[in-house]
Design an enzyme around this catalytic site. Structure first.
Site, PDB file in Angstrom:
ATOM      1  N   ASN A  18       0.833  -1.212   0.000  1.00  0.00           N
ATOM      2  CA  ASN A  18       0.000   0.000   0.000  1.00  0.00           C
ATOM      3  C   ASN A  18       0.864   1.256   0.000  1.00  0.00           C
ATOM      4  O   ASN A  18       0.539   2.245  -0.659  1.00  0.00           O
ATOM      5  CB  ASN A  18      -0.954  -0.008   1.198  1.00  0.00           C
ATOM      6  N   MET A  94       1.396  -2.408  12.300  1.00  0.00           N
ATOM      7  CA  MET A  94       0.743  -3.397  13.159  1.00  0.00           C
ATOM      8  C   MET A  94       0.777  -3.066  14.650  1.00  0.00           C
ATOM      9  O   MET A  94       0.678  -3.962  15.486  1.00  0.00           O
ATOM     10  CB  MET A  94       1.371  -4.782  12.915  1.00  0.00           C
ATOM     11  N   LEU A  97      -1.598   2.656  18.366  1.00  0.00           N
ATOM     12  CA  LEU A  97      -1.003   3.915  18.829  1.00  0.00           C
ATOM     13  C   LEU A  97      -1.739   4.400  20.085  1.00  0.00           C
ATOM     14  O   LEU A  97      -2.934   4.152  20.244  1.00  0.00           O
ATOM     15  CB  LEU A  97      -1.083   4.954  17.708  1.00  0.00           C
ATOM     16  N   HIS A 113      -7.821  -0.521   6.112  1.00  0.00           N
ATOM     17  CA  HIS A 113      -8.166  -1.791   6.771  1.00  0.00           C
ATOM     18  C   HIS A 113      -8.857  -2.695   5.755  1.00  0.00           C
ATOM     19  O   HIS A 113      -9.744  -2.239   5.028  1.00  0.00           O
ATOM     20  CB  HIS A 113      -9.090  -1.526   7.965  1.00  0.00           C
ATOM     21  N   SER A 140     -11.502  -0.402   3.654  1.00  0.00           N
ATOM     22  CA  SER A 140     -11.929   0.922   4.105  1.00  0.00           C
ATOM     23  C   SER A 140     -10.703   1.760   4.443  1.00  0.00           C
ATOM     24  O   SER A 140      -9.730   1.235   4.986  1.00  0.00           O
ATOM     25  CB  SER A 140     -12.774   0.814   5.382  1.00  0.00           C
TER      26      SER A 140
HETATM   27  C1  GRF Z   1      -3.143  -4.511   4.054  1.00  0.00           C
HETATM   28  O1  GRF Z   1      -4.077  -5.518   3.774  1.00  0.00           O
HETATM   29  C2  GRF Z   1      -3.756  -3.430   4.887  1.00  0.00           C
HETATM   30  O2  GRF Z   1      -5.110  -3.207   4.612  1.00  0.00           O
HETATM   31  C3  GRF Z   1      -3.612  -3.969   6.287  1.00  0.00           C
HETATM   32  O3  GRF Z   1      -2.364  -4.603   6.294  1.00  0.00           O
HETATM   33  C4  GRF Z   1      -2.033  -5.021   4.970  1.00  0.00           C
HETATM   34  C5  GRF Z   1      -0.712  -4.412   4.643  1.00  0.00           C
HETATM   35  O4  GRF Z   1      -0.215  -4.854   3.403  1.00  0.00           O
HETATM   36  N1  GRF Z   1      -3.758  -2.925   7.264  1.00  0.00           N
HETATM   37  P1  GRF Z   1       0.969  -4.064   2.711  1.00  0.00           P
HETATM   38  O5  GRF Z   1       2.139  -4.049   3.685  1.00  0.00           O
HETATM   39  O6  GRF Z   1       0.494  -2.687   2.392  1.00  0.00           O
HETATM   40  O7  GRF Z   1       1.298  -4.865   1.493  1.00  0.00           O
END
Ligand code: GRF
Length: 232
Positions: A18, A94, A97, A113, A140
């Site tokens: 992402n 992960m 906060l 998410h 979302s």
């Molecule tokens: C994604 O599915 C995001 O929605 C979630 O954790 C994952 C992270 O994947 N919070 P990446 O590190 O962006 O590939």
């Protein structure tokens, strides 16, 4: 006179796909935001090298290097302030906060998410959507508050659940739309079209479909194996 682009810092814990989607989007000079830093809570987070290869400042701020959680969040806050961050994007970060941190950055802190919130907060969202017998699923982007995955929703994308799906195939389909949705949502925040007011997300100057991606317009699945290989 051109309007200054918002300064964005991305927080990650892992591969950073992402984050990479945000880097790609902000590579367009016309996009209203730029990535000025990537911070991970793990020194070996794969996404750090992806960002560094794009000449973006990177660093790790880890729990092991700090006496307690409060000290770690203070170090994070100090770095964001030093980088003059306008907006902070959590992208697979992960850690939860602290309320002091989310309060200070309220309205400027967003997260993606992998579910249609408020359904399936927390982990294993694809497995849980399948178990629940859902026919659609998605992702979302929301403003972050002290409640995990509980802040006001800015934008959502839906995908169909197909008869033969397992958590991996469904997750890949969702990830494909995550990569489209996050740049869309960040744009809304950077342009001031999505704001957090009195604990709610307020959208203005956005068309009826402006914060929605539907299956018809967003059905690209991501190849999980090529993602796993995603190192520079
Ligand atoms: C994604 O599915 C995001 O929605 C979630 O954790 C994952 C992270 O994947 N919070 P990446 O590190 O962006 O590939």
């Amino acid at each position: 006179m051109s309007i200054a682009r918002k300064r964005v810092v991305v927080l990650i814990s892992g591969r950073g796909s992402n984050m990479n989607a945000l880097i790609e989007a902000t590579g367009d000079p016309a996009y209203p935001a730029e990535i000025v830093g990537v911070i991970a809570d793990k020194a070996d987070a794969k996404g750090l090298s992806v960002a560094a290869a794009r000449a973006i400042e990177t660093m790790a701020i880890t729990r092991a290097d700090h006496a307690d959680k409060a000290a770690m969040d203070e170090a994070l806050d100090a770095k964001l302030t030093e980088l003059r961050a306008d907006i902070v994007c959590l992208a697979g970060y992960m850690r939860l906060l602290s309320p002091a941190f989310t309060e200070k950055w309220a309205g400027r802190l967003i997260n993606i998410h992998p579910s249609l919130l408020p359904l399936f907060k927390g982990l294993d969202t694809h497995e849980r959507a399948l178990q629940a017998g859902m026919r659609i699923h998605g992702c979302s982007v929301h403003f972050v508050t002290a409640e995990m995955d509980g802040g006001p929703i800015i934008a959502q994308a839906a995908v169909p659940i197909l008869p033969d799906d397992d958590p991996d195939t469904l997750g890949a389909r969702v990830l494909g739309v995550e990569h489209q949705l996050y740049p869309l949502a960040l744009r809304l925040v950077a342009e001031g079209k999505a704001r957090m007011e009195n604990g709610r997300a307020v959208l203005s100057g956005v068309s009826a479909e402006g914060s929605l991606l539907s299956p018809g317009s967003a059905s690209e699945a991501v190849d999980i194996e090529s993602l796993a290989r995603m190192t520079p």
